[in-house]
Design an enzyme around this catalytic site. Structure first.
Site, PDB file in Angstrom:
ATOM      1  N   SER A  91      -0.638   4.135   0.702  1.00  0.00           N
ATOM      2  CA  SER A  91      -1.387   5.085   1.527  1.00  0.00           C
ATOM      3  C   SER A  91      -0.572   5.685   2.673  1.00  0.00           C
ATOM      4  CB  SER A  91      -2.654   4.415   2.073  1.00  0.00           C
ATOM      5  OG  SER A  91      -3.523   4.117   1.011  1.00  0.00           O
ATOM      6  N   ASN A 124     -19.371  -5.200 -18.776  1.00  0.00           N
ATOM      7  CA  ASN A 124     -18.584  -6.145 -17.984  1.00  0.00           C
ATOM      8  C   ASN A 124     -18.553  -7.511 -18.640  1.00  0.00           C
ATOM      9  OD1 ASN A 124     -17.061  -6.719 -15.586  1.00  0.00           O
ATOM     10  ND2 ASN A 124     -18.815  -7.916 -14.833  1.00  0.00           N
ATOM     11  N   ARG A 125     -17.448  -8.246 -18.378  1.00  0.00           N
ATOM     12  CA  ARG A 125     -17.309  -9.616 -18.903  1.00  0.00           C
ATOM     13  C   ARG A 125     -18.515 -10.460 -18.513  1.00  0.00           C
ATOM     14  NH1 ARG A 125     -12.135 -12.699 -16.683  1.00  0.00           N
ATOM     15  NH2 ARG A 125     -13.266 -12.362 -14.729  1.00  0.00           N
ATOM     16  N   ALA A 162     -17.317  -4.310 -13.426  1.00  0.00           N
ATOM     17  CA  ALA A 162     -18.471  -4.142 -12.539  1.00  0.00           C
ATOM     18  C   ALA A 162     -18.133  -4.614 -11.128  1.00  0.00           C
ATOM     19  CB  ALA A 162     -19.671  -4.906 -13.092  1.00  0.00           C
ATOM     20  N   GLY A 163     -16.862  -4.514 -10.760  1.00  0.00           N
ATOM     21  CA  GLY A 163     -16.449  -4.874  -9.405  1.00  0.00           C
ATOM     22  C   GLY A 163     -16.542  -3.657  -8.483  1.00  0.00           C
ATOM     23  N   ASP A 165     -13.399   6.884  -3.663  1.00  0.00           N
ATOM     24  CA  ASP A 165     -12.785   6.423  -4.921  1.00  0.00           C
ATOM     25  C   ASP A 165     -13.315   7.203  -6.126  1.00  0.00           C
ATOM     26  OD1 ASP A 165     -11.080   4.489  -3.932  1.00  0.00           O
ATOM     27  OD2 ASP A 165     -12.552   2.881  -4.060  1.00  0.00           O
ATOM     28  N   THR A 215      -9.181  -1.249   2.167  1.00  0.00           N
ATOM     29  CA  THR A 215      -8.905  -1.694   0.809  1.00  0.00           C
ATOM     30  C   THR A 215      -9.268  -3.177   0.664  1.00  0.00           C
ATOM     31  OG1 THR A 215      -7.245  -1.652  -0.949  1.00  0.00           O
ATOM     32  CG2 THR A 215      -6.433  -2.144   1.265  1.00  0.00           C
ATOM     33  N   SER A 254       0.821  -1.225   0.000  1.00  0.00           N
ATOM     34  CA  SER A 254       0.000   0.000   0.000  1.00  0.00           C
ATOM     35  C   SER A 254       0.852   1.272   0.000  1.00  0.00           C
ATOM     36  CB  SER A 254      -0.919   0.012   1.224  1.00  0.00           C
ATOM     37  OG  SER A 254      -1.631   1.241   1.258  1.00  0.00           O
ATOM     38  N   LYS A 270     -14.050  -3.777   1.524  1.00  0.00           N
ATOM     39  CA  LYS A 270     -14.871  -2.576   1.326  1.00  0.00           C
ATOM     40  C   LYS A 270     -16.358  -2.825   1.593  1.00  0.00           C
ATOM     41  CE  LYS A 270     -11.653  -0.228  -1.772  1.00  0.00           C
ATOM     42  NZ  LYS A 270     -11.449   0.481  -3.029  1.00  0.00           N
TER      43      LYS A 270
HETATM   44  P1  NAP Z   1     -12.908  -6.625  -8.424  1.00  0.00           P
HETATM   45  O1  NAP Z   1     -14.003  -6.217  -7.509  1.00  0.00           O
HETATM   46  O2  NAP Z   1     -12.215  -7.922  -8.210  1.00  0.00           O
HETATM   47  O3  NAP Z   1     -13.526  -6.629  -9.925  1.00  0.00           O
HETATM   48  C1  NAP Z   1     -12.763  -7.056 -11.008  1.00  0.00           C
HETATM   49  C2  NAP Z   1     -13.471  -6.699 -12.307  1.00  0.00           C
HETATM   50  O4  NAP Z   1     -12.582  -6.966 -13.380  1.00  0.00           O
HETATM   51  C3  NAP Z   1     -14.739  -7.501 -12.586  1.00  0.00           C
HETATM   52  O5  NAP Z   1     -15.670  -6.673 -13.249  1.00  0.00           O
HETATM   53  C4  NAP Z   1     -14.226  -8.618 -13.500  1.00  0.00           C
HETATM   54  O6  NAP Z   1     -15.221  -9.116 -14.379  1.00  0.00           O
HETATM   55  C5  NAP Z   1     -13.218  -7.859 -14.318  1.00  0.00           C
HETATM   56  N1  NAP Z   1     -12.164  -8.678 -14.905  1.00  0.00           N
HETATM   57  C6  NAP Z   1     -11.162  -9.328 -14.262  1.00  0.00           C
HETATM   58  N2  NAP Z   1     -10.359  -9.949 -15.147  1.00  0.00           N
HETATM   59  C7  NAP Z   1     -10.864  -9.681 -16.383  1.00  0.00           C
HETATM   60  C8  NAP Z   1     -10.483 -10.054 -17.710  1.00  0.00           C
HETATM   61  N3  NAP Z   1      -9.405 -10.810 -17.940  1.00  0.00           N
HETATM   62  N4  NAP Z   1     -11.236  -9.595 -18.735  1.00  0.00           N
HETATM   63  C9  NAP Z   1     -12.317  -8.823 -18.517  1.00  0.00           C
HETATM   64  N5  NAP Z   1     -12.734  -8.459 -17.283  1.00  0.00           N
HETATM   65  C10 NAP Z   1     -12.011  -8.882 -16.230  1.00  0.00           C
HETATM   66  O7  NAP Z   1     -11.759  -5.531  -8.460  1.00  0.00           O
HETATM   67  P2  NAP Z   1     -11.920  -3.971  -8.132  1.00  0.00           P
HETATM   68  O8  NAP Z   1     -11.778  -3.742  -6.684  1.00  0.00           O
HETATM   69  O9  NAP Z   1     -13.130  -3.484  -8.821  1.00  0.00           O
HETATM   70  O10 NAP Z   1     -10.592  -3.373  -8.812  1.00  0.00           O
HETATM   71  C11 NAP Z   1     -10.460  -3.301 -10.221  1.00  0.00           C
HETATM   72  C12 NAP Z   1      -9.152  -2.628 -10.564  1.00  0.00           C
HETATM   73  O11 NAP Z   1      -9.191  -1.241 -10.187  1.00  0.00           O
HETATM   74  C13 NAP Z   1      -7.948  -3.225  -9.832  1.00  0.00           C
HETATM   75  O12 NAP Z   1      -6.924  -3.391 -10.772  1.00  0.00           O
HETATM   76  C14 NAP Z   1      -7.552  -2.184  -8.816  1.00  0.00           C
HETATM   77  O13 NAP Z   1      -6.160  -2.148  -8.614  1.00  0.00           O
HETATM   78  C15 NAP Z   1      -8.025  -0.894  -9.486  1.00  0.00           C
HETATM   79  N6  NAP Z   1      -8.360   0.177  -8.509  1.00  0.00           N
HETATM   80  C16 NAP Z   1      -7.660   1.332  -8.557  1.00  0.00           C
HETATM   81  C17 NAP Z   1      -7.966   2.359  -7.701  1.00  0.00           C
HETATM   82  C18 NAP Z   1      -7.178   3.636  -7.755  1.00  0.00           C
HETATM   83  O14 NAP Z   1      -7.261   4.429  -6.811  1.00  0.00           O
HETATM   84  N7  NAP Z   1      -6.448   3.877  -8.823  1.00  0.00           N
HETATM   85  C19 NAP Z   1      -8.993   2.214  -6.762  1.00  0.00           C
HETATM   86  C20 NAP Z   1      -9.717   1.017  -6.745  1.00  0.00           C
HETATM   87  C21 NAP Z   1      -9.371  -0.014  -7.623  1.00  0.00           C
HETATM   88  P3  NAP Z   1     -16.224 -10.306 -13.930  1.00  0.00           P
HETATM   89  O15 NAP Z   1     -17.322  -9.641 -13.139  1.00  0.00           O
HETATM   90  O16 NAP Z   1     -16.700 -10.883 -15.193  1.00  0.00           O
HETATM   91  O17 NAP Z   1     -15.411 -11.267 -13.090  1.00  0.00           O
END
Ligand code: NAP
Length: 271
Positions: free
Chosen positions: A17, A151-152, A128-129, A102, A62, A15, A66
Protein backbone atom coordinates in the site's frame (compact mmCIF):
# COMPACT_ATOMS: atom_id res chain seq x y z
CA UNK A 1 0.87 21.11 4.19
CA UNK A 2 1.57 17.42 3.74
CA UNK A 3 -1.40 15.22 4.73
CA UNK A 4 -0.63 11.93 6.45
CA UNK A 5 -2.19 8.52 5.76
CA UNK A 6 -1.20 4.99 6.77
CA UNK A 7 -1.99 1.31 6.51
CA UNK A 8 -2.42 -0.49 9.84
CA UNK A 9 -2.16 -4.26 10.22
CA UNK A 10 -0.28 -7.13 11.83
CA UNK A 11 1.92 -8.19 10.09
CA UNK A 12 2.47 -5.13 7.90
CA UNK A 13 6.04 -5.17 6.54
CA UNK A 14 4.91 -6.96 3.34
CA UNK A 15 2.26 -4.34 2.49
CA UNK A 16 2.35 -2.85 -1.00
CA UNK A 17 0.00 0.00 0.00
CA UNK A 18 2.71 2.63 0.76
CA UNK A 19 4.12 2.12 -2.73
CA UNK A 20 0.71 2.28 -4.41
CA UNK A 21 -0.35 5.47 -2.64
CA UNK A 22 3.00 7.16 -3.24
CA UNK A 23 2.51 6.46 -6.94
CA UNK A 24 -1.11 7.70 -6.94
CA UNK A 25 -0.02 10.90 -5.15
CA UNK A 26 2.79 11.51 -7.63
CA UNK A 27 0.45 10.92 -10.57
CA UNK A 28 -2.31 13.21 -9.18
CA UNK A 29 0.00 15.92 -7.82
CA UNK A 30 -1.22 15.37 -4.25
CA UNK A 31 0.96 16.29 -1.27
CA UNK A 32 0.62 13.26 1.02
CA UNK A 33 2.80 11.00 3.13
CA UNK A 34 1.73 7.35 3.53
CA UNK A 35 3.31 5.00 6.05
CA UNK A 36 2.88 1.45 7.38
CA UNK A 37 1.99 0.99 11.05
CA UNK A 38 2.31 -2.30 12.93
CA UNK A 39 -0.34 -2.45 15.65
CA UNK A 40 -0.30 -5.06 18.43
CA UNK A 41 -3.15 -7.58 18.25
CA UNK A 42 -5.02 -5.82 21.07
CA UNK A 43 -3.94 -2.29 20.16
CA UNK A 44 -5.75 -1.38 16.94
CA UNK A 45 -8.02 1.39 18.30
CA UNK A 46 -5.13 2.97 20.23
CA UNK A 47 -2.93 2.96 17.13
CA UNK A 48 -5.65 4.61 15.03
CA UNK A 49 -6.41 7.28 17.63
CA UNK A 50 -2.71 8.05 18.15
CA UNK A 51 -2.26 8.48 14.40
CA UNK A 52 -5.35 10.71 14.24
CA UNK A 53 -4.13 12.87 17.15
CA UNK A 54 -0.80 13.26 15.35
CA UNK A 55 -2.66 14.82 12.41
CA UNK A 56 -3.43 11.72 10.31
CA UNK A 57 -6.31 12.11 7.83
CA UNK A 58 -7.16 8.47 7.23
CA UNK A 59 -5.96 4.87 7.27
CA UNK A 60 -6.25 1.66 5.35
CA UNK A 61 -6.91 -1.37 7.53
CA UNK A 62 -5.73 -4.87 6.82
CA UNK A 63 -5.64 -8.29 8.50
CA UNK A 64 -6.63 -8.84 11.30
CA UNK A 65 -8.33 -5.52 12.07
CA UNK A 66 -11.14 -5.09 9.51
CA UNK A 67 -13.90 -5.96 11.99
CA UNK A 68 -12.31 -3.82 14.72
CA UNK A 69 -12.30 -0.94 12.20
CA UNK A 70 -16.04 -1.42 11.63
CA UNK A 71 -16.60 -1.09 15.37
CA UNK A 72 -14.34 1.96 15.66
CA UNK A 73 -16.05 3.98 12.89
CA UNK A 74 -18.89 6.38 13.84
CA UNK A 75 -20.47 6.23 10.35
CA UNK A 76 -20.29 3.63 7.58
CA UNK A 77 -20.92 3.26 3.86
CA UNK A 78 -23.61 0.75 2.95
CA UNK A 79 -21.03 -1.57 1.42
CA UNK A 80 -19.04 -1.58 4.70
CA UNK A 81 -22.19 -2.20 6.72
CA UNK A 82 -23.24 -5.13 4.52
CA UNK A 83 -19.70 -6.55 4.50
CA UNK A 84 -19.44 -6.10 8.28
CA UNK A 85 -15.81 -5.13 7.65
CA UNK A 86 -13.94 -1.88 6.98
CA UNK A 87 -10.69 -1.45 5.05
CA UNK A 88 -10.66 2.36 4.83
CA UNK A 89 -11.14 4.96 7.58
CA UNK A 90 -11.45 8.67 6.88
CA UNK A 91 -11.13 11.20 9.70
CA UNK A 92 -13.20 14.38 9.48
CA UNK A 93 -14.93 16.93 11.72
CA UNK A 94 -17.87 14.54 12.23
CA UNK A 95 -15.67 11.71 13.51
CA UNK A 96 -14.52 8.54 11.75
CA UNK A 97 -16.11 7.32 8.50
CA UNK A 98 -15.65 3.64 7.59
CA UNK A 99 -15.78 2.25 4.06
CA UNK A 100 -14.95 -1.04 2.36
CA UNK A 101 -13.31 -0.69 -1.06
CA UNK A 102 -12.32 -4.36 -1.55
CA UNK A 103 -15.46 -5.28 -3.49
CA UNK A 104 -15.45 -2.31 -5.80
CA UNK A 105 -11.75 -3.03 -6.39
CA UNK A 106 -12.60 -6.56 -7.52
CA UNK A 107 -15.47 -5.41 -9.75
CA UNK A 108 -13.33 -2.65 -11.31
CA UNK A 109 -10.54 -5.10 -12.06
CA UNK A 110 -12.83 -7.71 -13.61
CA UNK A 111 -14.89 -5.26 -15.64
CA UNK A 112 -12.50 -2.47 -16.60
CA UNK A 113 -9.09 -4.14 -16.83
CA UNK A 114 -10.01 -7.70 -17.80
CA UNK A 115 -13.00 -6.59 -19.89
CA UNK A 116 -15.30 -9.28 -18.45
CA UNK A 117 -18.92 -8.22 -18.02
CA UNK A 118 -20.51 -9.22 -14.70
CA UNK A 119 -24.02 -8.16 -15.67
CA UNK A 120 -26.15 -11.25 -16.33
CA UNK A 121 -23.33 -13.67 -15.47
CA UNK A 122 -23.34 -16.66 -13.12
CA UNK A 123 -20.80 -15.96 -10.38
CA UNK A 124 -19.29 -18.35 -7.83
CA UNK A 125 -17.34 -17.06 -4.81
CA UNK A 126 -15.26 -19.64 -2.92
CA UNK A 127 -14.66 -18.77 0.74
CA UNK A 128 -16.58 -16.97 3.44
CA UNK A 129 -13.94 -14.94 5.28
CA UNK A 130 -13.43 -11.18 5.28
CA UNK A 131 -12.51 -11.00 1.60
CA UNK A 132 -15.65 -12.85 0.48
CA UNK A 133 -17.86 -10.70 2.72
CA UNK A 134 -16.55 -7.54 1.08
CA UNK A 135 -17.44 -8.55 -2.46
CA UNK A 136 -21.05 -9.79 -2.19
CA UNK A 137 -22.87 -6.45 -2.43
CA UNK A 138 -20.65 -5.01 -5.22
CA UNK A 139 -21.09 -8.22 -7.27
CA UNK A 140 -24.87 -8.08 -6.85
CA UNK A 141 -24.87 -4.39 -7.75
CA UNK A 142 -22.79 -5.19 -10.83
CA UNK A 143 -25.71 -7.33 -12.02
CA UNK A 144 -24.62 -10.94 -11.43
CA UNK A 145 -27.62 -13.06 -12.47
CA UNK A 146 -26.75 -15.59 -9.77
CA UNK A 147 -24.24 -15.49 -6.95
CA UNK A 148 -23.27 -18.64 -5.06
CA UNK A 149 -21.03 -18.55 -1.99
CA UNK A 150 -19.37 -21.92 -1.28
CA UNK A 151 -17.15 -22.48 1.72
CA UNK A 152 -15.27 -25.34 3.40
CA UNK A 153 -17.34 -24.59 6.52
CA UNK A 154 -20.84 -24.29 5.00
CA UNK A 155 -22.39 -22.51 8.00
CA UNK A 156 -20.06 -19.53 7.51
CA UNK A 157 -21.25 -19.12 3.93
CA UNK A 158 -24.90 -19.27 5.02
CA UNK A 159 -24.21 -16.69 7.73
CA UNK A 160 -22.46 -14.46 5.21
CA UNK A 161 -25.54 -13.99 3.03
CA UNK A 162 -28.02 -13.76 5.94
CA UNK A 163 -28.07 -9.91 5.91
CA UNK A 164 -29.33 -9.99 2.30
CA UNK A 165 -32.48 -11.94 3.19
CA UNK A 166 -34.13 -14.18 0.62
CA UNK A 167 -32.98 -12.95 -2.78
CA UNK A 168 -33.43 -14.68 -6.13
CA UNK A 169 -30.19 -16.21 -7.37
CA UNK A 170 -28.27 -15.76 -4.08
CA UNK A 171 -27.35 -19.06 -2.38
CA UNK A 172 -24.73 -20.39 0.03
CA UNK A 173 -23.41 -23.72 1.25
CA UNK A 174 -20.50 -26.14 1.08
CA UNK A 175 -18.48 -27.21 -1.99
CA UNK A 176 -20.76 -30.24 -2.27
CA UNK A 177 -23.70 -28.03 -3.25
CA UNK A 178 -21.99 -27.10 -6.53
CA UNK A 179 -22.96 -30.43 -8.11
CA UNK A 180 -23.16 -30.04 -11.85
CA UNK A 181 -23.61 -26.25 -11.89
CA UNK A 182 -21.33 -24.22 -14.12
CA UNK A 183 -20.28 -20.59 -13.73
CA UNK A 184 -19.05 -17.76 -15.95
CA UNK A 185 -16.90 -16.20 -13.21
CA UNK A 186 -15.27 -18.22 -10.40
CA UNK A 187 -13.56 -16.19 -7.68
CA UNK A 188 -11.25 -17.82 -5.14
CA UNK A 189 -11.62 -15.77 -1.95
CA UNK A 190 -10.17 -18.50 0.28
CA UNK A 191 -6.65 -18.30 1.65
CA UNK A 192 -5.87 -21.82 0.34
CA UNK A 193 -3.50 -20.43 -2.33
CA UNK A 194 -1.30 -18.84 0.35
CA UNK A 195 -0.14 -22.38 1.22
CA UNK A 196 -0.42 -23.62 -2.38
CA UNK A 197 -3.43 -25.82 -1.68
CA UNK A 198 -6.07 -26.60 -4.29
CA UNK A 199 -9.82 -26.72 -3.68
CA UNK A 200 -12.10 -29.78 -3.98
CA UNK A 201 -14.28 -28.43 -6.80
CA UNK A 202 -16.46 -30.77 -8.85
CA UNK A 203 -15.54 -30.95 -12.54
CA UNK A 204 -17.73 -28.80 -14.75
CA UNK A 205 -17.68 -25.72 -12.50
CA UNK A 206 -15.90 -23.64 -15.14
CA UNK A 207 -18.19 -22.80 -18.07
CA UNK A 208 -16.68 -22.47 -21.54
CA UNK A 209 -15.05 -19.04 -21.80
CA UNK A 210 -15.16 -18.50 -18.03
CA UNK A 211 -12.93 -16.32 -15.86
CA UNK A 212 -11.05 -17.85 -12.92
CA UNK A 213 -9.93 -15.17 -10.46
CA UNK A 214 -7.69 -15.85 -7.46
CA UNK A 215 -7.69 -12.99 -4.94
CA UNK A 216 -4.23 -14.00 -3.75
CA UNK A 217 -1.39 -12.17 -5.53
CA UNK A 218 2.36 -12.56 -5.80
CA UNK A 219 2.17 -16.38 -5.82
CA UNK A 220 2.43 -16.95 -9.58
CA UNK A 221 0.14 -19.60 -11.04
CA UNK A 222 -1.61 -21.00 -7.97
CA UNK A 223 -3.04 -24.52 -7.79
CA UNK A 224 -6.51 -22.99 -8.14
CA UNK A 225 -5.55 -21.18 -11.35
CA UNK A 226 -3.72 -24.21 -12.77
CA UNK A 227 -6.74 -26.45 -12.04
CA UNK A 228 -9.10 -23.86 -13.54
CA UNK A 229 -7.06 -23.68 -16.72
CA UNK A 230 -6.99 -27.48 -16.99
CA UNK A 231 -10.78 -27.55 -16.52
CA UNK A 232 -11.47 -25.08 -19.32
CA UNK A 233 -11.38 -21.56 -17.82
CA UNK A 234 -10.45 -19.20 -20.66
CA UNK A 235 -8.99 -16.41 -18.53
CA UNK A 236 -6.99 -16.96 -15.32
CA UNK A 237 -5.94 -14.05 -13.19
CA UNK A 238 -4.53 -13.27 -9.73
CA UNK A 239 -5.64 -10.55 -7.30
CA UNK A 240 -3.00 -7.86 -7.95
CA UNK A 241 -5.45 -5.79 -9.99
CA UNK A 242 -8.01 -5.95 -7.16
CA UNK A 243 -5.35 -4.72 -4.73
CA UNK A 244 -4.45 -1.76 -6.94
CA UNK A 245 -8.08 -0.87 -7.66
CA UNK A 246 -9.21 -1.01 -4.00
CA UNK A 247 -6.28 1.26 -3.09
CA UNK A 248 -7.28 3.71 -5.85
CA UNK A 249 -10.82 3.80 -4.48
CA UNK A 250 -9.49 4.59 -0.97
CA UNK A 251 -7.35 7.37 -2.47
CA UNK A 252 -10.44 8.78 -4.21
CA UNK A 253 -12.40 8.73 -0.94
CA UNK A 254 -9.65 10.66 0.87
CA UNK A 255 -8.50 13.06 -1.84
CA UNK A 256 -11.56 13.47 -4.10
CA UNK A 257 -9.58 12.51 -7.20
CA UNK A 258 -9.48 9.09 -8.89
CA UNK A 259 -6.00 7.98 -9.99
CA UNK A 260 -5.39 6.29 -13.32
CA UNK A 261 -5.06 2.63 -12.34
CA UNK A 262 -3.54 1.26 -15.57
CA UNK A 263 0.01 2.72 -15.32
CA UNK A 264 0.28 1.78 -11.64
CA UNK A 265 -0.88 -1.76 -12.43
CA UNK A 266 1.72 -1.97 -15.21
CA UNK A 267 4.41 -0.78 -12.80
CA UNK A 268 3.43 -3.37 -10.17
CA UNK A 269 3.31 -6.19 -12.72
CA UNK A 270 6.75 -5.20 -13.95
CA UNK A 271 8.09 -5.10 -10.38
P1 NAP B 1 -9.98 -15.22 6.15
O1 NAP B 1 -10.96 -14.26 6.71
O2 NAP B 1 -8.97 -15.85 7.04
O3 NAP B 1 -10.82 -16.40 5.43
C1 NAP B 1 -10.18 -17.51 4.88
C2 NAP B 1 -11.16 -18.31 4.04
O4 NAP B 1 -10.43 -19.31 3.34
C3 NAP B 1 -12.23 -19.05 4.85
O5 NAP B 1 -13.43 -19.06 4.10
C4 NAP B 1 -11.64 -20.45 4.99
O6 NAP B 1 -12.62 -21.46 5.12
C5 NAP B 1 -10.99 -20.60 3.64
N1 NAP B 1 -9.89 -21.56 3.59
C6 NAP B 1 -8.67 -21.45 4.17
N2 NAP B 1 -7.90 -22.52 3.88
C7 NAP B 1 -8.66 -23.33 3.08
C8 NAP B 1 -8.43 -24.59 2.46
N3 NAP B 1 -7.27 -25.23 2.57
N4 NAP B 1 -9.44 -25.12 1.72
C9 NAP B 1 -10.62 -24.48 1.59
N5 NAP B 1 -10.89 -23.29 2.17
C10 NAP B 1 -9.92 -22.72 2.91
O7 NAP B 1 -9.14 -14.55 4.97
P2 NAP B 1 -9.60 -13.33 4.05
O8 NAP B 1 -9.27 -12.05 4.70
O9 NAP B 1 -10.99 -13.58 3.63
O10 NAP B 1 -8.59 -13.47 2.81
C11 NAP B 1 -8.72 -14.53 1.88
C12 NAP B 1 -7.68 -14.36 0.79
O11 NAP B 1 -7.98 -13.21 -0.01
C13 NAP B 1 -6.27 -14.15 1.33
O12 NAP B 1 -5.41 -14.97 0.59
C14 NAP B 1 -5.96 -12.70 1.04
O13 NAP B 1 -4.60 -12.50 0.73
C15 NAP B 1 -6.83 -12.43 -0.19
N6 NAP B 1 -7.23 -11.00 -0.31
C16 NAP B 1 -6.84 -10.31 -1.40
C17 NAP B 1 -7.23 -9.01 -1.57
C18 NAP B 1 -6.79 -8.24 -2.79
O14 NAP B 1 -6.89 -7.01 -2.79
N7 NAP B 1 -6.33 -8.92 -3.82
C19 NAP B 1 -8.02 -8.37 -0.60
C20 NAP B 1 -8.43 -9.11 0.51
C21 NAP B 1 -8.01 -10.44 0.66
P3 NAP B 1 -13.23 -21.86 6.57
O15 NAP B 1 -14.30 -20.84 6.86
O16 NAP B 1 -13.76 -23.21 6.38
O17 NAP B 1 -12.08 -21.79 7.55
Amino acid sequence: MTDRYAVIGNPIAHSLSPRLHAEFARQCGQDIRYEAILAPADGFADAVQAFRRAGGKGVNVTVPFKVAALELADRHSERARMARAVNTLKFDDDGIFGDNTDGVGLVTDIRDRLGVDIDGRRVLVLGAGGAARGVVLPLLEAGASSLIIANRTPERAVELIAPYGVRAGLHAGGFGMLGKHEFDIVINATSASLSDQGLPLPSGVFAAGSLAYDMVYGKGTTRFLADASAQGAALCCDGLGMLVAQAAESFRLWRGVMPDIAPVMAMMQHA
